[in-house]
Design an enzyme around this catalytic site. Structure first.
Site, mmCIF file in Angstrom:
data_model
loop_
_atom_site.group_PDB
_atom_site.id
_atom_site.type_symbol
_atom_site.label_atom_id
_atom_site.label_comp_id
_atom_site.label_asym_id
_atom_site.label_seq_id
_atom_site.Cartn_x
_atom_site.Cartn_y
_atom_site.Cartn_z
ATOM 1 N N CYS A 132 0.837 -1.159 -0.123
ATOM 2 C CA CYS A 132 -0.048 0.049 -0.084
ATOM 3 C C CYS A 132 0.914 1.263 0.022
ATOM 4 C CB CYS A 132 -0.782 -0.129 1.357
ATOM 5 S SG CYS A 132 -1.788 1.455 1.349
ATOM 6 N N CYS A 135 -0.667 4.339 2.105
ATOM 7 C CA CYS A 135 -0.341 3.903 3.387
ATOM 8 C C CYS A 135 1.243 4.274 4.051
ATOM 9 C CB CYS A 135 -0.558 2.689 4.096
ATOM 10 S SG CYS A 135 -2.020 1.797 3.182
ATOM 11 N N ASP A 136 1.988 3.667 3.189
ATOM 12 C CA ASP A 136 3.530 3.830 3.708
ATOM 13 C C ASP A 136 4.516 4.848 2.894
ATOM 14 O OD1 ASP A 136 2.587 1.909 5.490
ATOM 15 O OD2 ASP A 136 2.723 0.187 4.228
#
Ligand code: NAP
Length: 307
Positions: A132, A135-136
């Site tokens: 992701c 997300c990261d």
């Protein structure tokens, strides 16, 4: 009294089903899952959902869909369904020890990211290994990253990561992308992105964090170690159907089989499926929303026929 309909899942399919079932006076009970919102929660710009000419961020779209669904279907519980029994009516659905009875069910549990399953991938997850970028990606400012895959997800991840990374290398097992032409072109023309064609990854290297990948050229067979600070996988998805095994007909890849009559009916009368959990072809937010609408209408008509 059993519920009229229980909806499992809260991506575009589940929430659209909730909206329609609520407006159809079925007072649906929605189990949205502990990680609500589905795959759009980990997507950046959504440019292809009709009605948003300037695009919209995935989480914002889901927030709007949820608010709209809640107007008509206020019973949305943030829990995971852990077990089902569709062998008798009313059907039974469990959330841990709590048991619910229902006349009909709409399954909209979606799909989750697939992994390569190579050494190092699990050990280093959250420490440089991710599925992701949204997300990261933030954690990789000025770092060198690799993205695995050749579809639209891989293109999207690679493009997003250029916001942070100093360099992104897309590693693809063939010599052409599966992605749509527009996404592929953006990647190929991007100054921060390189592509390694005909290449697979054998291992993610590193002890406490990712330091590299062991790659194999599938044409020459040559194996080399390449430095990278982060490893992002974007090779597609698996349907979330674990709890339905043995209760519904699934295909070889685990997707729920629909009856093939153009409806959302599954192999069990009164149980309907919508969105990516039953769709390995289109897999779009808009098609998921469309089948969520169909599932609610199918359930509503079937319930009306039972009385
Ligand atoms: P996908 O289209 O199925 O592509 C998966 C990619 O991963 C393919 O290039 C595939 O290689 C590669 N792959 C699969 N298994 C692999 C393995 N074991 N080792 C190495 N490579 C592997 O999946 P997706 O990119 O997640 O897209 C899914 C759907 O969502 C598509 O319909 C896509 O158009 C849509 N989508 C749209 C957008 C957008 O429009 N913004 C964004 C994301 C996704 P091969 O090509 O060799 O099979």
């Amino acid at each position: 009294m059993p519920e009229k309909v229980i909806i499992i899942g809260s991506g575009p399919a589940g929430l659209t089903a909730a909206l329609y079932a609520g407006r159809g006076d079925l007072d649906p009970l929605v189990f949205e899952g502990s990680q609500a919102g589905g795959q759009l929660m980990i997507t950046t710009d959504v440019e292809n959902f009709p009605g948003f000419p300037d695009g919209i961020m995935g989480p914002e779209l889901m927030d709007r869909l949820r608010k709209q669904a809640e107007r008509f279907a206020p019973r949305i519980h943030t829990v995971d369904v852990t077990k089902v029994d569709f062998s008798d009516r009313p059907f039974r659905v469990w959330v841990d020890a709590d048991e619910y009875e229902t006349e009909s069910v709409i399954i909209a549990t979606g799909a989750s990211a697939s992994w390569l399953g190579i050494p190092g991938e699990t050990k280093l997850r959250g420490r440089g290994v991710s599925a992701c970028a949204t997300c990261d990606g933030f954690f990789f400012r000025d770092k060198e990253l690799v993205v695995i895959g050749g579809g639209d997800s891989a293109m999207e991840e690679a493009l997003f990561l250029t916001k942070f990374a100093s360099k992104v290398t897309v590693i693809h097992r063939r010599d052409e992308f599966r992605a749509s032409a527009i996404m592929a072109r953006r990647v190929l023309e991007h100054e921060k992105i390189d592509v390694l064609w005909n290449t697979t990854v054998d291992e993610v290297l590193g002890e406490d964090g990712v330091t590299g990948v062991r790659i194999r050229n599938v044409v020459s067979g040559e194996v080399t170690d390449m430095h990278t600070d982060g490893y992002f996988v974007a090779i597609g998805h698996k349907p979330n159907t674990g709890i339905f095994e043995g209760h519904l007909a699934l295909d070889d890849a685990g997707y729920i089989k629909l009856q093939g009559d153009g409806s959302t009916a599954t192999s069990v009368e009164g149980v309907y499926a919508a969105g990516d959990v039953a769709d390995h072809i289109y897999r779009q937010a808009i098609t998921a929303a469309g089948t969520g609408c169909q599932a609610a209408i199918d359930a509503e008509r079937w319930l009306a026929d039972q009385t």
